[in-house]
Design a protein around this motif. Structure first.
Motif, short mmCIF file in Angstrom:
data_model
loop_
_atom_site.label_atom_id
_atom_site.label_comp_id
_atom_site.label_asym_id
_atom_site.label_seq_id
_atom_site.Cartn_x
_atom_site.Cartn_y
_atom_site.Cartn_z
N LYS A 575 0.94 -1.34 -0.04
CA LYS A 575 -0.20 0.13 0.05
C LYS A 575 0.82 1.10 -0.09
N LEU A 576 0.67 2.47 -0.86
CA LEU A 576 1.28 3.47 -1.08
C LEU A 576 0.72 4.51 0.01
N THR A 581 4.99 8.06 -3.17
CA THR A 581 6.16 8.24 -3.32
C THR A 581 6.66 6.81 -2.77
N ASP A 582 6.10 6.24 -1.82
CA ASP A 582 6.78 4.95 -1.37
C ASP A 582 5.59 4.30 -0.47
N TYR A 583 6.04 3.24 0.06
CA TYR A 583 5.02 2.52 0.72
C TYR A 583 4.58 3.35 2.02
#
Lengths: 606, 348
Positions: A575-576, A581-583
């Motif tokens: 899941k972002l 931009t990242d998890y």
């Protein structure tokens, strides 16, 4: 309810911590759900070994019906004198093979192991609602195992009327030797089994309803728990009916009642039974018998859902649809039993009704299959042995399920009923699929059970030989069924018409021996890993569910400190964060259920 | 014997693979990672194996359809054609679904095999998709159900007309008897309690309808005439299975069950059909090479048969009755030569 119960449980856990359990308390009469799970697993595997060995003897006989094999004499004693298998023991083997695999391996071995292990661990409970009842459930199961196996040492042989034990064959010792003491032992064993199953199921239901940790709502439960929970409900609804059928059968056998018997002339005399009907027995039996298929299958599907999501690093696709499917399957499973009886002599109109309900059940099954496939789509599949078996399960579930469309159609059933087509169908859809579920669960939760890892390479070899072999056995088997080859035949050579099927039977048997041989990889891996496997880390598969928050070393009460609280569902894989931009947790593609929602994070599925 | 060789070869092959993999493993540089969790390389290899597997699986399906579907028994009754059509439609449908879904499953397992740095998509729900794959099975299955139910009620609701031949099929451990209703076209009363001596089927000796009943060990049926079977068992459950006529009904002690069909192909015709000529030639070759058979058992000629298809005891595997389908004239000639029940009891 659960909130109020927890502080008490906590205190209890602390008190218990000081008491060193004796060997007997820890390993034999244990009330700890993790130990009971292991007891179920190991008894189930031993029963599985016996059950599969029986099928090997049958395959040997079917492939080379007129040859002699010393192994018959070694294993079957006077039923295999001079290396010739006795026809009565063939029927006994098929009866006990079915009974053992369905009840002892796939019901108790699968559901007993993983419900016990996972329900408390995944819902965040210290133990089952009643540890004592749980222990009782296992020991009743164990006694039942002993009774059914001991029936092989009875003089006239064990029950031989097929695993469905239809009367009058099962009621009259004059009709077949196995219907004497062997059949009595069968009934005793099954009665004890039902008691064990009910104690277990009631415990699972109560535990899931009452002991969930704070924040663990029903819609945050992992699908494993949903599957075990619904399975337990089906068991409670249908197993008592089997008990009733067994009890009435026992009375017909021992006290001269006529529930299932009427107008019988056997061995030169007319029996006094009047007015009963074997069709009544069939109704009662299949009222359990069909839900039993789902009692076997649903836990496997639950296990698979969890393993596929974890190893795909993706949420399970359509979580709510999966729950709805489980519930729909559970409901429909109790109204389709008549499709086993299309040609039993019941009213053809009933046949129409059961065709309708039966084909309905294909719909939730299809939804589940598609959801599994979509879960794989665009994943990052970690192909661990547990994952391979889960994918294998989806494959056999589809193949076996599809032929159900033929058998569930009353018209088409007429000509394939009780042929090898049926054998192929149900072995794929419930036998092999559920076994794959069992293996997937073992490979996946072995670290949780034994604190060590199983060898993955042996796991790979095990899977691939099994996968090839299972299809090699059961796919061609459909075709000999379509040729009209009946099941439960000791040999086919009395019908010259079947002579050209003999080669296919040999092919099937060779695949069967290879596949059974491949299970030795598993046996070796399982035993050696318990003692010498690599020590497991706490969360080897990077999974979200609560069991991986417990320490590797088992403690009574599961968590050393407070029970973790739950803040999310169990499928937040990859899941972002809001900016994408990242998890959600930087650099980590999973968010365990006990991690609170991050800033700006929206909860899925509520 | 060849089969035993196959097993030995297979076992040796297994051992070889095992040993090779062992050597292979030993010859590998010692990996730093022995965590027993799938590595990048494992994902790569196992993903590819899924592709190999789907090739094997498709091959197995092709082989089965190619060389085993010939076992499907030829049809010889009026409703068999309808049955076969529904069967083939269903098989075509399920194989279509099978080929596509298995491909997707295994292809995805290969395509999305784990790789370092790959990000899985967070995709939890799609109502539209789920609706689609709920509604498609609903529609197809509805069509199948309706088709099936029409055939079912047609097959099961046998109307008795003047033309219908009523035959009782009587089952006991481990053989069959047929009882024809005779000239009065009515079967005489029967119950196991009447069984005595030569009266093996328990037919009532006082019932006038029973006098002209005819009991035989071979089932003769006139072609193109509807037959209504009444099934009765004296001991345990049996099942009367007529594979060539797509018919089956359980035989239940304590009650009479029934099933009807119209045979459309005589024994002679089916024996001379291309399919059966080939099949019987093949079977006779197999029998010729079978050393277990005596010289008089070697040659086989096709006959229709009825077999027991519900486990009924030790000799369940050999409970059969020969069926002869013949022209009306042949049938009339045969039946007129049979002894009636009245004649049978009068002898004693």
């Amino acid at each position: 309810m659960s909130v109020a119960a927890q502080p008490l449980a906590n205190d209890h856990a602390h008190e218990e911590g000081h008491h060193e359990p004796t060997f007997i308390e820890k390993y034999i009469f244990s009330t700890d759900h993790k130990m009971i799970a292991k007891q179920y697993l190991i008894s189930g595997l031993i029963m599985g070994f016996i059950g599969i060995a029986m099928s090997m003897l049958m395959r040997l006989q079917l492939a080379w019906p007129n040859e002699t094999f010393w192994i018959y004499e070694v294993l079957l004693g006077r039923f295999g004198e001079d290396g010739v298998m006795d026809p009565s023991i063939y029927l006994a083997l098929s009866t006990i093979h079915g009974t053992i695999m369905i009840f002892y391996v796939l019901t108790a071995g699968l559901s007993g192991t993983f419900s016990n292990l996972l329900i408390p661990l995944q819902i965040g409970a210290r133990d089952m609602a009643s540890g004592f009842m749980n222990m009782l459930s296992f020991w009743l199961f164990f006694i039942s195992c002993v009774v059914i196996v001991s029936s092989f040492f009875v003089e006239a042989g064990p029950a031989s009327a097929g695993w469905t034990v239809y009367p009058p064959l099962s009621a009259l010792p004059q009709a077949i030797g196995g219907s004497g003491l062997g059949m009595t032992l069968w009934l005793v064993a099954i009665t004890i089994f039902v008691a064990s199953s009910l104690l277990g199921s009631l415990n699972y239901i109560v535990t899931v309803l009452n002991l969930r940790t704070q924040g663990m709502t029903m819609t945050r439960l992992p699908l494993t728990i949903w599957a075990f929970f619904v399975t337990a409900i089906i068991g409670v609804v249908s197993f008592p009916v089997l008990l009733a059928a067994g009890l009435l059968l026992l009375m017909d056998r021992s006290f001269g009642t006529s529930f299932f018997l009427s107008d019988i002339y056997i061995q030169g005399e007319v029996l006094s039974y009047q007015g009963g009907s074997p069709v009544l027995y069939e109704h009662l039996f299949w009222f359990l018998g069909h839900p039993e298929v789902y009692i076997v299958l649903l836990p496997a599907l639950g296990i698979t859902s969890e393993i596929i999501a974890t190893n795909s690093r993706k949420p399970i696709f359509g979580y709510r649809a999966m729950i709805a499917s489980i519930l729909a399957i559970a409901f429909l499973s109790t109204v389709v039993w008549g499709h086993h009886m299309f040609v039993s002599g019941m009213n053809p109109f009933l046949g129409s009704v059961f065709t309708f309900t039966t084909l309905l059940i294909a719909i939730p099954s299809a939804v589940k299959a598609f959801n599994y496939i979509t879960t794989l789509w665009k994943g990052n599949l970690q192909l661990n042995p547990g994952m391979l078996f889960s994918i294998g399960l989806v494959s056999t579930f589809i193949t076996g399920g599809l032929t159900g469309i033929i058998l569930g159609d009353s018209t088409l059933d007429i000509n394939v009923h009780d042929t090898y087509f049926v054998i192929a169908h149900f072995h794929l859809v419930m036998g092999i699929s559920a076994l794959y579920g069992l293996f997937a669960g073992i490979y996946h939760w072995f670290p949780k059970m034994f604190g060590r890892m199983m060898n993955k390479n042996l796991g790979y070899v095990h899977f691939w030989i099994t996968a090839v072999g299972a299809y090699g056995i059961f796919f061609p088997m459909h075709f000999i069924g379509m040729a009209g080859l009946p099941r439960r035949y000791y040999k086919f050579t009395e019908f010259p018409y079947f002579d050209d099927l003999a080669n296919t039977n040999i092919l099937i048997s060779v695949f069967a021996f290879i596949t059974a041989g491949a299970q030795l990889f598993f046996v070796y891996n399982f035993i050696s890993s318990i003692f010498y496997g690599k020590r497991a880390e706490q969360n080897p598969w990077k999974s979200n569910t609560l069991e991986w928050t417990t320490p590797v070393k088992h403690i009574h009460g599961n968590w050393p400190g407070e029970i973790p609280q739950v803040h999310r569902w169990s499928y937040d894989y990859s899941k972002l964060n809001k900016e994408e931009t990242d998890y959600v947790i930087a650099g980590q593609d999973f968010v365990p259920q006990n991690v609170p929602l991050q800033e700006h994070e929206e909860e899925m599925d509520d | 014997m060849t089969a035993l060789l196959i097993i030995i070869v297979a076992a040796l092959l297994g051992i070889t693979i095992w040993q090779i993999s062992k050597i292979f493993k030993l010859s590998q540089p010692i990996e730093s990672d022995d965590s027993q969790i799938a590595t990048n390389k494992d994902n790569e290899n196992q993903g590819k194996l899924f592709l190999v597997f789907i090739v094997f699986f498709y091959g197995l399906m092709l082989y089965s359809f190619w060389s085993l579907s010939k076992f499907y028994a030829p049809a010889a009754s009026d409703h068999a054609e309808d049955y076969d059509q529904l069967f083939f439609i269903s098989v075509a449908l399920i194989m279509f679904v099978q080929v596509i879904t298995q491909f997707m499953l295994h292809w995805f397992a290969f395509k999305y095999r784990g790789q370092k740095g790959r990000k899985a998509i967070f995709y939890a729900d799609n109502d539209k998709l789920e609706f689609i794959w709920t509604i498609i099975p609903v529609i197809t299955l509805s069509a199948l159900i309706i088709y099936g139910l029409f055939s079912w009620s047609e097959i099961m609701n046998v109307e008795e007309t003047d033309e219908t031949l009523v035959v009782e099929i009587y089952a006991y451990q481990f053989a069959w008897r047929a009882r024809y209703s005779g000239e009065d076209r009515t079967l005489g009363e029967a119950n196991v309690r009447f069984i005595e001596g030569i009266n093996q089927l328990g037919v009532s000796e006082t019932d006038p309808y029973a006098k002209d009943d005819i009991i035989t060990t071979v089932l003769h049926l006139p072609v193109d005439r509807p037959v209504l079977f009444k099934f009765r068992s004296q001991d345990v459950l049996h099942s009367a299975y007529f594979p060539f006529f797509r018919s089956q009904m359980n035989v239940v002690p304590g009650m009479t069950t029934q099933f009807g069909f119209t045979p459309t192909t005589t024994s002679k015709e089916i024996r001379n059909s291309d399919y059966m000529v080939d099949k019987v030639r093949n079977i006779n070759e197999i029998r010729e090479n079978n050393d277990n058979l005596g010289p008089d058992e070697k040659s086989y000629e096709f006959e229709y048969y009825l077999l027991c298809n519900k486990i009924c005891g030790v000799s369940h595997y050999n409970m059969q009755m020969k069926i002869v389908v013949e022209t009306e004239e042949e049938y009339q000639k045969w039946i007129s030569e049979q002894q009636t029940f009245g004649e049978l009891t009068a002898q004693n």
